[in-house]
Design an enzyme around this catalytic site. Structure first.
Site, short mmCIF file in Angstrom:
data_model
loop_
_atom_site.label_atom_id
_atom_site.label_comp_id
_atom_site.label_asym_id
_atom_site.label_seq_id
_atom_site.Cartn_x
_atom_site.Cartn_y
_atom_site.Cartn_z
N GLY A 11 -9.02 -93.31 44.78
CA GLY A 11 -10.05 -93.85 45.66
C GLY A 11 -11.26 -94.23 44.82
O GLY A 11 -11.70 -93.45 43.99
N ARG A 72 -3.33 -96.19 44.13
CA ARG A 72 -2.85 -94.80 44.05
C ARG A 72 -1.42 -94.78 43.52
O ARG A 72 -0.60 -93.98 43.96
CB ARG A 72 -2.94 -94.14 45.43
CG ARG A 72 -4.36 -93.98 45.94
CD ARG A 72 -4.41 -93.07 47.15
NE ARG A 72 -5.74 -93.04 47.75
CZ ARG A 72 -6.73 -92.27 47.32
NH1 ARG A 72 -6.56 -91.47 46.30
NH2 ARG A 72 -7.89 -92.29 47.95
N ASP A 103 -8.17 -86.16 40.59
CA ASP A 103 -7.12 -85.24 40.13
C ASP A 103 -5.75 -85.90 40.01
O ASP A 103 -4.99 -85.61 39.09
CB ASP A 103 -7.05 -83.99 41.02
CG ASP A 103 -6.87 -84.32 42.49
OD1 ASP A 103 -7.02 -85.50 42.88
OD2 ASP A 103 -6.54 -83.39 43.26
N THR A 125 -14.73 -89.20 41.56
CA THR A 125 -14.27 -89.05 42.93
C THR A 125 -15.46 -88.66 43.79
O THR A 125 -16.21 -87.76 43.40
CB THR A 125 -13.15 -88.01 43.10
OG1 THR A 125 -13.04 -87.67 44.50
CG2 THR A 125 -13.40 -86.71 42.34
N ASP A 127 -15.29 -87.00 46.26
CA ASP A 127 -15.01 -85.65 46.79
C ASP A 127 -15.64 -84.54 45.93
O ASP A 127 -15.85 -83.43 46.42
CB ASP A 127 -13.50 -85.40 46.86
CG ASP A 127 -12.79 -86.44 47.72
OD1 ASP A 127 -13.48 -87.16 48.47
OD2 ASP A 127 -11.55 -86.53 47.64
N ASP A 129 -14.32 -82.76 43.75
CA ASP A 129 -13.46 -81.57 43.78
C ASP A 129 -12.74 -81.30 42.47
O ASP A 129 -11.89 -80.41 42.40
CB ASP A 129 -12.44 -81.69 44.93
CG ASP A 129 -11.56 -82.93 44.80
OD1 ASP A 129 -11.87 -83.80 43.96
OD2 ASP A 129 -10.57 -83.02 45.54
N ARG A 171 -11.57 -85.01 51.71
CA ARG A 171 -10.22 -84.44 51.71
C ARG A 171 -10.30 -82.93 51.99
O ARG A 171 -10.91 -82.55 52.96
CB ARG A 171 -9.54 -84.74 50.38
CG ARG A 171 -8.06 -84.66 50.50
CD ARG A 171 -7.34 -85.34 49.39
NE ARG A 171 -6.90 -86.66 49.76
CZ ARG A 171 -6.63 -87.63 48.93
NH1 ARG A 171 -6.77 -87.46 47.64
NH2 ARG A 171 -6.20 -88.79 49.36
O1 F6P Z 1 -10.40 -89.01 47.38
C1 F6P Z 1 -11.36 -89.89 47.85
C2 F6P Z 1 -11.14 -90.20 49.30
O2 F6P Z 1 -12.17 -91.08 49.67
C3 F6P Z 1 -11.06 -89.01 50.22
O3 F6P Z 1 -12.33 -88.47 50.52
C4 F6P Z 1 -10.34 -89.60 51.39
O4 F6P Z 1 -9.61 -88.62 52.12
C5 F6P Z 1 -9.37 -90.52 50.73
O5 F6P Z 1 -9.93 -90.87 49.49
C6 F6P Z 1 -9.09 -91.78 51.51
O6 F6P Z 1 -8.05 -92.43 50.87
P1 F6P Z 1 -7.66 -93.95 51.06
O7 F6P Z 1 -8.60 -94.76 50.24
O8 F6P Z 1 -6.28 -94.01 50.48
O9 F6P Z 1 -7.73 -94.26 52.52
#
Ligand code: F6P
Length: 343
Positions: A11, A72, A103, A125, A127, A129, A171
């Protein structure tokens, strides 16, 4: 050390471009060539790349997202993926990869060590995390968006005497909700690390009512789960190539539950991708710049399978193995207690 590759995966978040710029500037200064691979690990698998010179990274410091594109893509979920990645790494005569991601993306970099791919990671990120670092690129920008959203919800919540629920990302980690909620002065902050009871949220809102505050702001992480339900709410049944479910919808779930027991109008706002987009804060620009330069220094030193990390305002190097083994990073327990003081 003649040639570096750069990959940005997972992301996106504000500040990645600032890191790419720093890597290219430092690498060029050291007389190296740089290749930018497109769209995360997909770029290495498909050998989709371009040469990056100083002029290519000019003007990207304040621009959010990643101009290399992201995905991803998980080479380990594709038949022959790791071998293909290693083949293209060799064919391009790369000495190392600078991998910018969370991660999942950095976990791939670590596993590709077994295929003789040298890499240095840069944590990014929203997040926040990733373990072994205080800050990842993008977190500060995201929480500043959350803070702004809480500020804006305050004025309309106050005017209409409403409960405003703000669902934020993160997340399985509550860093964005906790820091953004505290910065904005939210009345309830609900995080994945601490399952909540709907009745407790209701009581808090009623306590505020009794104290003469006829509105409330609830910030809730997408991964928070009510004790009554004992599970997270997902957008659909699918998972990504790293096996993650798509979280989302807990804000509306909470509204439905509160609607049945609380005599106050309730509205839900889902901040979603707005907290991931836009320009990076000054903090993220500086962090990304320091990370980018340090990542190239680690490459020059031959320190691979490492990640740059911020610790007490210093940029250090930590092993990717440790980062992956200890992620997600537990939320700050002191702040978690502190949030209950403010409502
Ligand atoms: O890991 C970053 C993040 O923005 C999370 O907070 C969220 O759950 C996820 O990516 C959303 O993923 P996507 O971009 O695949 O919808």
């Amino acid at each position: 050390m003649d040639k570096l590759g750069i990959i940005t995966g997972g992301g996106d978040s504000p500040g990645i471009n600032a890191a790419i710029r720093a890597v290219v500037r430092k690498a060029k200064d050291e007389g190296m060539n740089v290749l930018g691979f497109k769209n995360g690990w997909a770029g290495l698998l498909e050998d989709d790349k371009g040469v990056l010179d100083r002029k290519d990274v000019s003007g990207i410091l304040p621009v959010g997202g990643t101009f290399l594109g992201s995905s991803r893509t998980n080479p380990f979920a594709i038949d022959g993926g790791p071998e293909k990645a290693a083949g293209n790494y060799d064919a391009n005569n790369l000495d190392a990869l600078v991998v910018i991601g969370g991660d999942d993306t950095l976990g791939v970099a670590h596993k590709l060590r077994d295929y003789d791919i040298n890499s240095v990671g840069i944590p990014q990120t929203i997040d926040n995390d990733l373990a072994e670092t205080e800050y990842s690129i993008g977190f500060n920008s995201a929480l500043s968006q959350v803070m702004k959203a809480v500020d804006q919800l305050h004025t309309t919540a106050f005017s209409h005497h409403r409960v405003m629920i703000l669902e934020v990302m993160g997340r399985d980690s509550g860093w964005i909700a906790l820091f953004g909620g505290l910065a904005g002065g939210a009345d309830s902050i609900l995080v994945p690390e601490k399952p909540f009871r709907v009745n407790d949220v209701k009581k808090r809102i009623q306590d505020r009512e009794s104290a003469g505050k006829h509105f409330s702001i609830v910030v809730i992480s997408e991964g928070a789960s009510p004790k009554e339900l004992d599970q997270q709410i997902t957008r659909d049944s699918g998972t990504d190539s790293f096996g993650h479910v798509k979280l989302g919808g807990i804000g509306h779930y909470l509204r439905e539950q509160l609607d049945a027991i609380l005599d106050m109008p309730i509205r839900v706002t889902t901040l979603a991708y707005l907290q991931r987009g836009g320009e990076p804060t000054a903090f993220d620009r500086l962090l990304a710049t320091r990370y980018g330069v340090t990542a190239v220094e680690l490459c020059l030193d031959g320190q691979f399978d490492q990640m740059v990390a911020s610790k007490g305002n210093k940029i250090e190097s930590v092993s990717l193995e440790k980062v992956i083994a200890n992620s997600p990073k537990p939320i700050d327990s002191h702040l978690l207690k502190m949030k209950d003081l403010f409502y």
